[in-house]
Design a protein around this motif. Structure first.
Motif, short mmCIF file in Angstrom:
data_model
loop_
_atom_site.label_atom_id
_atom_site.label_comp_id
_atom_site.label_asym_id
_atom_site.label_seq_id
_atom_site.Cartn_x
_atom_site.Cartn_y
_atom_site.Cartn_z
N ASP A 141 -3.73 3.58 -1.88
CA ASP A 141 -4.53 4.76 -1.49
C ASP A 141 -4.85 5.92 -2.81
O ASP A 141 -5.55 6.36 -2.99
N GLU A 142 -3.47 6.00 -3.17
CA GLU A 142 -3.39 6.93 -4.37
C GLU A 142 -3.95 6.50 -5.54
O GLU A 142 -4.83 7.41 -6.22
N GLU A 143 -4.08 5.29 -5.83
CA GLU A 143 -4.95 4.80 -6.90
C GLU A 143 -6.51 4.71 -6.83
O GLU A 143 -7.30 5.17 -7.52
N LYS A 144 -6.86 4.50 -5.38
CA LYS A 144 -8.22 4.80 -5.08
C LYS A 144 -8.57 6.30 -5.08
O LYS A 144 -9.60 6.75 -5.40
N ILE A 160 2.92 3.37 -12.84
CA ILE A 160 1.53 3.97 -12.37
C ILE A 160 0.73 3.98 -13.60
O ILE A 160 -0.37 3.50 -13.48
N GLU A 161 1.09 4.30 -14.82
CA GLU A 161 0.50 4.24 -16.08
C GLU A 161 -0.06 3.07 -16.32
O GLU A 161 -1.20 2.68 -16.81
N VAL A 162 0.89 1.84 -16.24
CA VAL A 162 0.18 0.40 -16.51
C VAL A 162 -0.77 0.01 -15.69
O VAL A 162 -1.64 -0.60 -15.97
N ARG A 163 -0.53 0.30 -14.37
CA ARG A 163 -1.70 -0.18 -13.41
C ARG A 163 -2.77 0.62 -13.66
O ARG A 163 -4.12 0.10 -13.58
N GLN A 164 -2.75 2.02 -14.01
CA GLN A 164 -4.04 2.66 -14.46
C GLN A 164 -4.93 2.37 -15.49
O GLN A 164 -5.94 2.40 -15.60
N VAL A 207 -7.42 8.23 -7.48
CA VAL A 207 -7.39 8.58 -8.80
C VAL A 207 -8.85 7.91 -9.44
O VAL A 207 -9.64 8.37 -10.03
N LEU A 208 -9.19 6.66 -8.93
CA LEU A 208 -10.34 6.19 -9.30
C LEU A 208 -11.67 6.74 -8.89
O LEU A 208 -12.57 6.97 -9.46
N ASP A 209 -11.72 7.46 -7.48
CA ASP A 209 -12.79 8.29 -7.16
C ASP A 209 -13.11 9.14 -8.03
O ASP A 209 -14.06 9.65 -8.25
N GLY A 210 -11.68 9.98 -8.58
CA GLY A 210 -12.12 11.20 -9.54
C GLY A 210 -12.74 10.68 -10.86
O GLY A 210 -13.53 11.28 -11.34
N GLN A 211 -12.15 9.44 -11.38
CA GLN A 211 -12.66 8.90 -12.42
C GLN A 211 -14.43 8.66 -12.60
O GLN A 211 -15.25 8.84 -13.27
N ALA A 212 -14.84 7.98 -11.16
CA ALA A 212 -16.06 7.77 -11.15
C ALA A 212 -16.86 9.11 -10.90
O ALA A 212 -17.95 9.16 -11.57
N GLU A 213 -16.55 10.25 -10.17
CA GLU A 213 -17.21 11.55 -10.23
C GLU A 213 -17.34 11.89 -11.70
O GLU A 213 -18.30 12.53 -12.15
N ALA A 220 0.66 -1.07 0.09
CA ALA A 220 -0.06 -0.09 -0.04
C ALA A 220 0.81 1.49 0.07
O ALA A 220 0.44 2.33 -0.57
N ASP A 221 2.22 1.22 0.50
CA ASP A 221 2.94 2.57 0.49
C ASP A 221 3.78 2.49 -0.54
O ASP A 221 5.02 3.42 -0.48
N THR A 222 3.60 1.53 -1.55
CA THR A 222 4.81 1.55 -2.55
C THR A 222 5.31 2.83 -3.34
O THR A 222 6.20 3.30 -3.43
N TYR A 223 4.19 3.82 -3.54
CA TYR A 223 4.36 4.87 -4.13
C TYR A 223 5.11 6.04 -3.22
O TYR A 223 6.03 6.67 -3.51
N GLN A 224 4.58 5.78 -2.08
CA GLN A 224 5.29 6.73 -0.85
C GLN A 224 6.71 6.54 -0.73
O GLN A 224 7.46 7.22 -0.55
#
Length: 212
Positions: free
Chosen positions: A118-121, A86-90, A123-129, A45-49
């Motif tokens: 958490d960072e991906e969540k 990040i791009e591949v996962r997104q 981004v996903l939250d913004g996409q859902a909006e 969960a803390d990979t990007y951090q």
């Protein structure tokens, strides 16, 4: 025995206790992600951090000459690998939320929310909006509801965002007919969305995002 295994798995999925991460580890994560098309891999969960902390540490090292060039190359390689990861996962997340991903054994592979950081969540939250807003416009237009569209127009016209100026800006009249400015470099201001976007696109200012 089962309890110990559960604790171990939870530790792997939540964090690595602030341990540093190497370029080799980042590349290994990227390689694994690329070699498993359509299937999102589980990462800490803390990979990007940890990647950001490692980059900050590298950039802060005061080397000179050849050592400085080596450091800069390491920073470049880790930054590129992190961006690609990040791009591949997104791309996999987008595919899973818009269509059905099929695995090699022809079983459907829905998005596993627990594999997201958490960072991906975020981004996903913004996409859902964004998707929700699109549906509102399509629905109101297709079903003949002009009042709903008028309400949407009114909200966007009155919307304001916070920006930080990176260049001097003379006083101007906003789309709301109020006067703003003048602004100096590093000044922060709340402006009508239309004016703010114009300044952001021309490089005069950058948006200041609110803290979560």
């Amino acid at each position: 025995m089962s309890e110990n295994n559960d604790k171990s798995n939870n530790n792997n999925n939540s964090s690595n206790n602030g341990e540093s991460i190497s370029i080799k580890e980042v590349f290994a994560l990227l390689k694994k992600e690329v070699e498993s098309p359509g299937v999102l891999q589980a990462i800490d969960a803390d990979t990007y951090q940890r990647i950001a902390s490692a980059l900050a540490s590298l950039k802060g090292q005061g080397f000179e000459g050849v050592e400085a060039k080596v450091r800069d190359r390491m920073v470049e390689l880790m930054s590129q690998s992190a961006r690609l990861l990040i791009e591949v996962r997104q791309s996999k997340v987008r595919a899973a939320t818009t269509t059905t991903t099929t695995t090699a054994d022809n079983k459907e592979e829905p998005l596993d929310y627990s594999k997201l950081t958490d960072e991906e969540k975020y981004v996903l939250d913004g996409q859902a909006e964004s998707a929700s807003r699109m549906e509102q416009v399509v629905s109101a237009t297709a079903k003949g509801r002009p009042k709903v569209l008028e309400s949407i127009s009114s909200r966007i016209r009155s919307k304001q965002i916070v920006v930080r100026f990176v260049r001097h800006m003379e006083q101007f009249i906003g789309v709301d007919m109020y006067r703003y400015g003048p602004f100096q470099e590093e000044d922060v201001a709340t402006l009508p969305l239309e004016n703010a976007r114009s300044f952001i696109e021309t490089g005069v200012a950058v948006q200041v995002h609110a803290q979560l």
